[in-house]
Design an enzyme around this catalytic site. Structure first.
Site, PDB file in Angstrom:
ATOM      1  N   GLU A 486     -12.813   1.761 -31.772  1.00  0.00           N
ATOM      2  CA  GLU A 486     -11.475   1.363 -31.326  1.00  0.00           C
ATOM      3  C   GLU A 486     -11.500   0.110 -30.468  1.00  0.00           C
ATOM      4  O   GLU A 486     -10.658  -0.774 -30.642  1.00  0.00           O
ATOM      5  CB  GLU A 486     -10.841   2.489 -30.492  1.00  0.00           C
ATOM      6  CG  GLU A 486     -10.131   3.560 -31.272  1.00  0.00           C
ATOM      7  CD  GLU A 486      -9.491   4.576 -30.350  1.00  0.00           C
ATOM      8  OE1 GLU A 486      -8.320   4.922 -30.588  1.00  0.00           O
ATOM      9  OE2 GLU A 486     -10.137   5.025 -29.382  1.00  0.00           O
ATOM     10  N   LYS A 599      -0.374   3.071 -28.600  1.00  0.00           N
ATOM     11  CA  LYS A 599      -0.663   4.328 -27.933  1.00  0.00           C
ATOM     12  C   LYS A 599      -0.065   5.532 -28.643  1.00  0.00           C
ATOM     13  O   LYS A 599      -0.735   6.511 -28.916  1.00  0.00           O
ATOM     14  CB  LYS A 599      -0.155   4.257 -26.492  1.00  0.00           C
ATOM     15  CG  LYS A 599      -0.456   5.502 -25.664  1.00  0.00           C
ATOM     16  CD  LYS A 599      -1.942   5.637 -25.402  1.00  0.00           C
ATOM     17  CE  LYS A 599      -2.281   6.793 -24.511  1.00  0.00           C
ATOM     18  NZ  LYS A 599      -3.729   6.998 -24.404  1.00  0.00           N
TER      19      LYS A 599
END
Length: 604
Positions: A486, A599
């Site tokens: 990530e 998010k």
């Protein structure tokens, strides 16, 4: 995905809008924009890039207005360009709109509007909304009626906030994407998430699907789409505004890694009694889970790894359990009935795929429970019951403290479930509960002594990074690999350690460090699998206590304090989070804003 902020009040809206966008940038950062009622109409500034670039633009060309909306975007329809940035308007700039979600019938609506002479300037699905409103305004209806009629035509998911020129009001509606109203005396706020306005107020009203909110200087009106009044409770959010800042840390991710002793203590507080060897979950008294025969845990991403952790604990206890990817649930969900407990695990409680799976399970008659971080979230409202992880706000896109809190709460849930389902707990609570109470302190010591940065530097520039574990070490390995890819953008994979020899060994070279997680369960087998990679030239990093035999074999060592095998993986996970963080920092990556990610994934 994407962040919405709105303001109605006596003070100038621009500072509030920019602050809100900065607080929401974890939801998207491809482009940003604001619109305000400036006394002579609607004034707009928007551009591709970060909120900081928009802020500089506004400093050069100031805007003023007491009513406004803003948006920070994560691209779905159309690339991140100035034209595709929100707010979007009609052809005369009399209507401005910000939107999260996906309008599934936008192509049909756009074609119809183009036949009527409307001209579009962006690639987005959002732009049909102001043109629809304009179409109804041109027919002579009032602003509110035009808004309701336009929203009624939309198919798909949306959170929408709208301004109409000359009216000091915001019109908002939601279906499938979150919206929350903030109230502070004569100031009102509208946002996709509470941190947007938390420094101004902690008094909030969560909109539900199908709700419409009309925000005016004298108050907020809540109705359904047909105009019928609905009652929504005013709630107090118990988050400290300082929790949404970085404080002394360079990145939110590092701050939230170091907050884990506190977040874990909050997750555990009041829920265990080592003296009586009992687990007490608020709202889940004896008999709550009578009749449950199987458990399914549904989640995505990091939450899925926590769900897998929980399912393994349940299976070890003798309760049939499966962790399932929520985005695959509609395709291959196993049968459910009234004896099935379906647990939706979602940090935000707004993850679109998880909500869809939760609704499918409800429709099939399953009992449902949400494990979430957000009181009042959609998942918390729609499930039969909810269990908060109490982690506090998490701003970093890469989840850290919420994973450990989810895993701990799921362990406590598993211990509580066994009492009802099996009649007695097969767990050794006499040893587990004291170790659980010590976990925050052990983690604090780990954070003070970690060698993660040195390990990250030692293996910087490797071709690939493998993470392996067995049992409860397996979801930790998966999570370690996910964190690494990530934020570093380097290739990383997680495996059940025994699977290395069933294919992945073909990829092992001296440029493939293997991080091996040792939890105290089946460690000899995990060590054997690590040695198989080592004999092919791969360096092995053992994540284990200092006195573990693996330290004699491994090329490097990340120490974790000795603890119960059910908890060792959570300590190992923090070391792997730190390795990922430092590796990304050494590479100069934008750690809090990794490319292409946001998010809260509120679109399917």
């Amino acid at each position: 995905m994407c962040g919405i902020i709105g303001h109605v009040g006596d003070s100038d809206a621009i500072d509030t809008l920019i602050t809100g966008l900065e607080n929401l940038e974890y939801r998207g950062y491809d482009s940003a924009g604001v619109a305000v009622q400036n006394g002579s109409g609607i004034a707009i500034q928007k551009r591709s890039g970060r909120v900081s670039e928009l802020k500089e633009s506004i400093e050069d060309r100031p805007l003023k207005g007491r009513v406004g909306i803003g948006h920070t975007r994560w691209s779905t329809h159309g690339p991140p360009t100035d034209e595709n940035a929100h707010p979007h308007t009609n052809s005369t700039t009399d209507v401005a709109v910000v939107h999260n979600g996906i309008i599934e019938n936008y192509a049909e609506l756009k074609a119809r509007l183009e036949r009527k002479g409307h001209e579009f300037t962006s690639d987005t699905d959002t732009e049909v909304i102001p043109h629809l409103i304009q179409q109804y305004l041109d027919e002579g209806v009032e602003n509110e009626t035009a808004f309701r009629r336009a929203i009624d035509e939309l198919e798909g998911s949306y959170a929408v906030a709208v301004m109409v020129s000359g009216e000091h009001a915001l019109y908002a509606a939601r279906r499938g994407s979150p919206l929350v109203v903030g109230v502070e005396d004569d100031e009102f706020f509208l946002a996709s998430d509470v941190p947007a306005f938390l420094e101004y107020t902690d008094e909030v009203v969560y909109l539900e699907d199908g709700d419409v909110a009309i925000v005016r200087p004298d108050g907020v009106e809540f109705t359904d789409l047909g105009g019928n009044p609905v009652s929504r409770d005013l709630e107090t959010v118990n988050w400290d505004p300082e929790q949404t800042g970085k404080g002394e840390y360079d990145h939110f991710m590092l701050k939230e890694i170091f907050e884990q002793p506190t977040s874990l203590a909050q997750a555990i507080e009041g829920r265990t009694d080592p003296e009586t060897e009992a687990v007490h979950l608020e709202g889940f008294g004896p008999g709550t889970f009578d009749g449950v025969e199987t458990v399914q845990l549904i989640a995505c991403g990091t939450s899925y790894h926590a769900a897998l952790y929980g399912s393994l604990v349940l299976n070890q206890a003798g309760i049939p359990s499966r962790a399932l990817l929520a985005n695959e649930y509609s395709v291959c969900a196993p049968p459910v009935d009234e004896e099935t407990l379906v647990v939706a695990v979602s940090q935000s409680g707004e993850t679109a795929d998880t909500l869809s799976a939760l609704r499918e399970a409800t429709a099939e008659g399953a009992q449902t429970l949400t494990v979430t971080n957000v009181m009042g979230s959609t998942a918390a409202r729609e499930a039969d019951d909810s269990l908060l992880i109490r982690a506090g706000p998490e701003i970093g896109v890469a989840a850290t403290k919420t994973f450990s809190s989810q895993a701990v709460v799921l362990e406590l849930l598993a211990h509580r479930l066994t009492c009802d389902v099996l009649g007695t707990s097969p767990f050794d609570l006499e040893s587990f509960l004291p170790e659980l109470d010590r976990l925050p302190g052990r983690l604090e010591g780990l954070l003070e002594s970690t060698d993660a940065r040195a390990i990250a530097r030692r293996y910087q520039g490797s071709q690939s990074y493998f993470f392996i574990g067995r049992g409860l070490g397996y979801p930790v390995a998966l999570e370690g690999a996910l964190k690494f890819k990530e934020i570093t953008y380097e290739h990383a994979e997680g495996f059940a350690s025994g699977e290395l020899k069933h294919g992945p060994l073909a990829l092992v070279t001296p440029e493939t460090p293997v991080f091996a997680v040792f939890t105290g369960q089946e460690d000899e087998k995990t060590l054997k699998n690590a040695e198989e990679a080592q004999t092919r030239g791969a360096p092995v990093v053992a994540v284990c206590p200092d006195d573990h035999r693996a330290t004699e074999v491994a090329d490097a060592h990340l120490e974790i304090p000795p603890t119960n095998p059910e908890l060792a993986g959570l300590l190992a996970n923090v070391q792997l989070q730190l390795v990922s963080y430092h590796a990304a920092d050494l590479l100069g990556r934008p750690i809090d804003k990794p490319r292409n990610l946001a998010k809260s994934v509120t679109v399917e």
